[in-house]
Design a protein around this motif. Structure first.
Motif, PDB file in Angstrom:
ATOM      1  N   TYR A  66     -15.131 -53.605 -13.910  1.00 20.89           N
ATOM      2  CA  TYR A  66     -14.855 -54.259 -15.185  1.00 20.89           C
ATOM      3  C   TYR A  66     -14.919 -53.215 -16.299  1.00 20.89           C
ATOM      4  O   TYR A  66     -15.861 -52.420 -16.374  1.00 20.89           O
ATOM      5  CB  TYR A  66     -15.883 -55.376 -15.438  1.00 20.89           C
ATOM      6  N   ILE A  67     -13.893 -53.204 -17.142  1.00 24.72           N
ATOM      7  CA  ILE A  67     -13.879 -52.308 -18.297  1.00 24.72           C
ATOM      8  C   ILE A  67     -13.932 -53.185 -19.536  1.00 24.72           C
ATOM      9  O   ILE A  67     -13.002 -53.926 -19.808  1.00 24.72           O
ATOM     10  CB  ILE A  67     -12.604 -51.439 -18.310  1.00 24.72           C
ATOM     11  N   PRO A  68     -15.041 -53.109 -20.269  1.00 23.60           N
ATOM     12  CA  PRO A  68     -15.186 -53.981 -21.446  1.00 23.60           C
ATOM     13  C   PRO A  68     -14.212 -53.561 -22.543  1.00 23.60           C
ATOM     14  O   PRO A  68     -13.818 -52.399 -22.639  1.00 23.60           O
ATOM     15  CB  PRO A  68     -16.631 -53.774 -21.872  1.00 23.60           C
ATOM     16  N   PRO A  69     -13.819 -54.507 -23.409  1.00 25.93           N
ATOM     17  CA  PRO A  69     -12.918 -54.164 -24.505  1.00 25.93           C
ATOM     18  C   PRO A  69     -13.607 -53.285 -25.529  1.00 25.93           C
ATOM     19  O   PRO A  69     -14.827 -53.320 -25.676  1.00 25.93           O
ATOM     20  CB  PRO A  69     -12.554 -55.530 -25.102  1.00 25.93           C
ATOM     21  N   ASP A  70     -12.825 -52.467 -26.216  1.00 30.39           N
ATOM     22  CA  ASP A  70     -13.346 -51.640 -27.300  1.00 30.39           C
ATOM     23  C   ASP A  70     -13.569 -52.507 -28.520  1.00 30.39           C
ATOM     24  O   ASP A  70     -12.639 -53.074 -29.049  1.00 30.39           O
ATOM     25  CB  ASP A  70     -12.367 -50.506 -27.648  1.00 30.39           C
TER      26      ASP A  70
END
Length: 134
Positions: free
Chosen positions: A129-133
């Protein structure tokens, strides 16, 4: 001859004379929203040009030069054309037109080509999972 067809709307990258943004207006359109086709016989670039306007009266582009003369001839002959916004596409939009005065029926949505031809991934791999900036 078909009674309904989808038409490409081009010229979305150009600004309108009043400064409104065609691409932004396309983003505000929802599938099924009515659109208006307006012939522009005094258009210097193409006397067959047909402008396409959203339900808010903002121009979103033009019917392609290949289709404009044919659609224009239908309009001149008194055909009761009805058009609705179909969807946004990379270079502009698609509108759905009925040539017999009926409300156009939107075609069912299709998967993008790359997804339709992709084999299902059965490897069990799940990306992190790549969290939003924020």
């Amino acid at each position: 001859m078909p009674s309904e067809l989808s038409l490409a709307v081009v010229g979305a990258a150009h600004a309108n004379a009043d400064g409104s943004n065609r691409r932004f207006e396309i983003l505000l359109c929802a599938p099924g929203d009515p659109v208006e086709l307006r012939p522009e016989p005094s258009n210097n670039a193409d006397p067959h040009a047909i402008a396409v306007f959203s339900s808010r009266g903002v121009q979103i582009g033009y019917v392609t030069a290949e289709r404009a003369p044919w659609i224009g001839s239908k309009m001149s002959a008194g055909a009761d054309l009805r058009a609705v916004f179909q969807r946004a596409i990379d270079f502009g939009a698609l509108v759905r037109v009925n040539l017999e005065g009926e409300d156009p029926i939107l075609p069912s949505a299709r998967k993008p080509r790359d997804e339709a031809n992709r084999e299902p991934d059965e490897s069990g791999f799940w990306p992190d999972y790549i969290p939003p900036d924020d």
